[in-house]
Design an enzyme around this catalytic site. Structure first.
Site, PDB file in Angstrom:
ATOM      1  N   CYS A  79       0.829  -1.202   0.000  1.00  0.00           N
ATOM      2  CA  CYS A  79       0.000   0.000   0.000  1.00  0.00           C
ATOM      3  C   CYS A  79       0.867   1.258   0.000  1.00  0.00           C
ATOM      4  CB  CYS A  79      -0.907  -0.031   1.231  1.00  0.00           C
ATOM      5  SG  CYS A  79      -1.869   1.469   1.443  1.00  0.00           S
ATOM      6  N   CYS A  85       0.042   3.968   2.456  1.00  0.00           N
ATOM      7  CA  CYS A  85       0.322   3.608   3.844  1.00  0.00           C
ATOM      8  C   CYS A  85       1.820   3.641   4.116  1.00  0.00           C
ATOM      9  CB  CYS A  85      -0.165   2.194   4.133  1.00  0.00           C
ATOM     10  SG  CYS A  85      -1.843   1.877   3.546  1.00  0.00           S
ATOM     11  N   ASP A  86       2.592   2.995   3.253  1.00  0.00           N
ATOM     12  CA  ASP A  86       3.994   2.728   3.566  1.00  0.00           C
ATOM     13  C   ASP A  86       4.998   3.570   2.787  1.00  0.00           C
ATOM     14  OD1 ASP A  86       2.941   0.878   5.252  1.00  0.00           O
ATOM     15  OD2 ASP A  86       3.331  -0.855   3.979  1.00  0.00           O
TER      16      ASP A  86
HETATM   17  P1  FAD Z   1     -10.649  -6.114   6.084  1.00  0.00           P
HETATM   18  O1  FAD Z   1      -9.764  -5.377   6.983  1.00  0.00           O
HETATM   19  O2  FAD Z   1     -10.057  -6.892   4.955  1.00  0.00           O
HETATM   20  O3  FAD Z   1     -11.538  -7.110   6.989  1.00  0.00           O
HETATM   21  C1  FAD Z   1     -12.331  -8.108   6.418  1.00  0.00           C
HETATM   22  C2  FAD Z   1     -12.999  -8.922   7.506  1.00  0.00           C
HETATM   23  O4  FAD Z   1     -13.896  -9.869   6.911  1.00  0.00           O
HETATM   24  C3  FAD Z   1     -12.056  -9.774   8.353  1.00  0.00           C
HETATM   25  O5  FAD Z   1     -12.554  -9.818   9.676  1.00  0.00           O
HETATM   26  C4  FAD Z   1     -12.145 -11.151   7.697  1.00  0.00           C
HETATM   27  O6  FAD Z   1     -11.787 -12.206   8.575  1.00  0.00           O
HETATM   28  C5  FAD Z   1     -13.617 -11.185   7.375  1.00  0.00           C
HETATM   29  N1  FAD Z   1     -14.043 -12.125   6.321  1.00  0.00           N
HETATM   30  C6  FAD Z   1     -13.658 -12.174   5.020  1.00  0.00           C
HETATM   31  N2  FAD Z   1     -14.340 -13.132   4.353  1.00  0.00           N
HETATM   32  C7  FAD Z   1     -15.202 -13.678   5.256  1.00  0.00           C
HETATM   33  C8  FAD Z   1     -16.185 -14.716   5.191  1.00  0.00           C
HETATM   34  N3  FAD Z   1     -16.478 -15.370   4.055  1.00  0.00           N
HETATM   35  N4  FAD Z   1     -16.861 -15.030   6.331  1.00  0.00           N
HETATM   36  C9  FAD Z   1     -16.623 -14.372   7.494  1.00  0.00           C
HETATM   37  N5  FAD Z   1     -15.702 -13.381   7.603  1.00  0.00           N
HETATM   38  C10 FAD Z   1     -15.011 -13.055   6.502  1.00  0.00           C
HETATM   39  N6  FAD Z   1      -4.846   1.334   5.447  1.00  0.00           N
HETATM   40  C11 FAD Z   1      -4.609   2.528   6.028  1.00  0.00           C
HETATM   41  O7  FAD Z   1      -5.498   3.378   6.096  1.00  0.00           O
HETATM   42  N7  FAD Z   1      -3.384   2.797   6.589  1.00  0.00           N
HETATM   43  C12 FAD Z   1      -2.353   1.897   6.608  1.00  0.00           C
HETATM   44  O8  FAD Z   1      -1.264   2.184   7.103  1.00  0.00           O
HETATM   45  C13 FAD Z   1      -2.598   0.623   6.003  1.00  0.00           C
HETATM   46  N8  FAD Z   1      -1.610  -0.306   5.929  1.00  0.00           N
HETATM   47  C14 FAD Z   1      -1.879  -1.533   5.394  1.00  0.00           C
HETATM   48  C15 FAD Z   1      -0.866  -2.493   5.396  1.00  0.00           C
HETATM   49  C16 FAD Z   1      -1.114  -3.755   4.911  1.00  0.00           C
HETATM   50  C17 FAD Z   1      -0.004  -4.793   4.972  1.00  0.00           C
HETATM   51  C18 FAD Z   1      -2.389  -4.075   4.367  1.00  0.00           C
HETATM   52  C19 FAD Z   1      -2.667  -5.457   3.847  1.00  0.00           C
HETATM   53  C20 FAD Z   1      -3.385  -3.108   4.316  1.00  0.00           C
HETATM   54  C21 FAD Z   1      -3.149  -1.821   4.825  1.00  0.00           C
HETATM   55  N9  FAD Z   1      -4.125  -0.819   4.803  1.00  0.00           N
HETATM   56  C22 FAD Z   1      -3.880   0.379   5.419  1.00  0.00           C
HETATM   57  C23 FAD Z   1      -5.455  -1.055   4.191  1.00  0.00           C
HETATM   58  C24 FAD Z   1      -6.514  -1.344   5.277  1.00  0.00           C
HETATM   59  O9  FAD Z   1      -6.024  -2.348   6.135  1.00  0.00           O
HETATM   60  C25 FAD Z   1      -7.825  -1.770   4.625  1.00  0.00           C
HETATM   61  O10 FAD Z   1      -8.291  -0.743   3.766  1.00  0.00           O
HETATM   62  C26 FAD Z   1      -8.915  -2.035   5.679  1.00  0.00           C
HETATM   63  O11 FAD Z   1      -8.496  -2.997   6.625  1.00  0.00           O
HETATM   64  C27 FAD Z   1     -10.194  -2.537   5.003  1.00  0.00           C
HETATM   65  O12 FAD Z   1     -11.154  -2.768   5.978  1.00  0.00           O
HETATM   66  P2  FAD Z   1     -12.364  -3.740   5.738  1.00  0.00           P
HETATM   67  O13 FAD Z   1     -13.090  -3.801   7.050  1.00  0.00           O
HETATM   68  O14 FAD Z   1     -13.115  -3.334   4.544  1.00  0.00           O
HETATM   69  O15 FAD Z   1     -11.749  -5.180   5.387  1.00  0.00           O
END
Ligand code: FAD
Length: 306
Positions: A130, A133-134
């Site tokens: 990202c 982010c990084d």
């Molecule tokens: P996610 O965080 O992906 O959560 C998805 C959830 O759904 C999880 O609980 C998972 O277990 C669950 N799930 C998925 N499929 C199923 C299923 N079939 N049944 C039940 N549960 C399920 N963003 C920033 O703003 N700043 C940063 O510094 C940053 N750094 C990052 C670094 C890394 C290495 C990564 C990978 C991402 C980073 N991001 C950062 C991006 C940020 O993490 C995401 O935008 C954010 O987490 C998305 O949130 P979300 O709730 O949509 O999904």
């Protein structure tokens, strides 16, 4: 049965759960892993009002905040199927069934990985996914961006303003990014583009990334680049494969199509965060869209009879 059931325990799901529970309705949250992608993150510097935090710490606060509201949290459970009769029904892989009047889907996404030696070992030690982010962690250093699509070239342009030098490494013999982005990238003095190059290895010194190896696909020769960071930009895959059999509209990339209130194409089903068409995938944006989806779903509930 629940009034509102949230699928996903990342920032979007947590925000949706809190907004729903604060309406005094019966709220449940089912997630495979609480915290989602945040659990895989080390330093977070763009979560507004918190100058620095770390993934596991932010995840723990998310969970604590959700628990304060008596949300029924079901973790380590994967949802396999969604159908709609008089209510929305979710089938879990475990065989259990959950029913709710409204559902918020917040299953997030995952970065497509290179699957080369060293990538997993040096994840967060130079291998990044990202740029928003990084990027700033590599200020003044040399980095590579793997992938010459829109996200790769956008990342290269973005990083060029922060780091010393960017090398774009693209597998194909042309870039797939929009012409305007390609033109901009080629105009930058500290961006180089290598085409026809298959990344074969992330090279590290035991504690951090020091370079990468790639195969020149026209000559077969293996070459190395010296660098401190590698941004893998070969696609963000929404966790929506399990919805393909449902009647919910997905884009050709698998993103759940939502409107301004987070509503999907199925009545009573809302969605938020990285799994959706919401532009830009970030923690703060996911949280905002989770709140929107929960309020949208609440709006739906007060307009439909039990
Ligand atoms: P996610 O965080 O992906 O959560 C998805 C959830 O759904 C999880 O609980 C998972 O277990 C669950 N799930 C998925 N499929 C199923 C299923 N079939 N049944 C039940 N549960 C399920 N963003 C920033 O703003 N700043 C940063 O510094 C940053 N750094 C990052 C670094 C890394 C290495 C990564 C990978 C991402 C980073 N991001 C950062 C991006 C940020 O993490 C995401 O935008 C954010 O987490 C998305 O949130 P979300 O709730 O949509 O999904």
């Amino acid at each position: 049965p629940y009034d509102m059931l949230i699928v996903g325990g990342g920032p979007a799901g947590a925000a949706a759960a809190i907004y729903a529970a604060r309406k005094g309705i019966r709220t449940g949250l089912v997630a495979e892993r609480f915290g989602g992608q945040v659990m895989d993150t080390v330093g977070i510097e763009n979560f507004i009002s918190v100058p620095y935090t770390e993934g596991p710490k932010l995840s723990a606060s998310l969970e604590q905040h959700v628990r304060q509201y008596g949300v029924d949290i079901i973790t380590e459970q994967r949802v396999a199927k969604l159908t709609r009769a008089d209510q929305v029904e979710l089938d879990l892989v475990s065989g259990a069934k959950l029913k709710s009047r409204a559902v918020v889907l917040a299953t997030g996404a995952r970065w497509r990985e290179l699957n080369v030696p060293g990538e997993a070992e040096y994840r967060t030690k130079g291998v990044a996914y990202c740029p928003h982010c990084d990027g700033p962690f590599f200020k003044g250093k040399k980095v590579a961006v793997i992938g010459g699509g829109n996200s790769g070239i956008e990342a290269a342009i973005d990083l060029a303003g922060i780091v010393e030098h960017v090398t774009v490494v693209e597998f194909a013999d042309t870039l797939r990014a929009d012409e305007v982005l390609q033109k901009k990238a080629r105009s930058l003095p500290n961006v180089d583009i290598i085409l026809n190059a298959q990344t074969t290895e992330v090279i590290g010194d035991g504690s951090k990334v020091v370079g990468l190896a790639y195969k020149d696909r026209s000559s077969g020769e293996v070459k190395q680049l010296e660098l401190a960071g590698i941004f893998v930009q070969i696609g963000l895959v929404p966790n929506t494969e399990w919805l393909k059999e449902s009647d919910i509209s997905l884009t050709r990339f698998g993103e759940i199509e939502i409107d301004a209130k987070g509503a999907t194409s199925m009545p009573g089903v809302f969605a938020a965060g990285d799994a959706t068409t919401v532009p830009f995938k970030q923690i703060i944006i996911s949280m905002g869209s989770g709140a929107t989806a929960a309020l949208g779903a609440f709006d739906y509930l007060i307009r439909t009879s039990v």
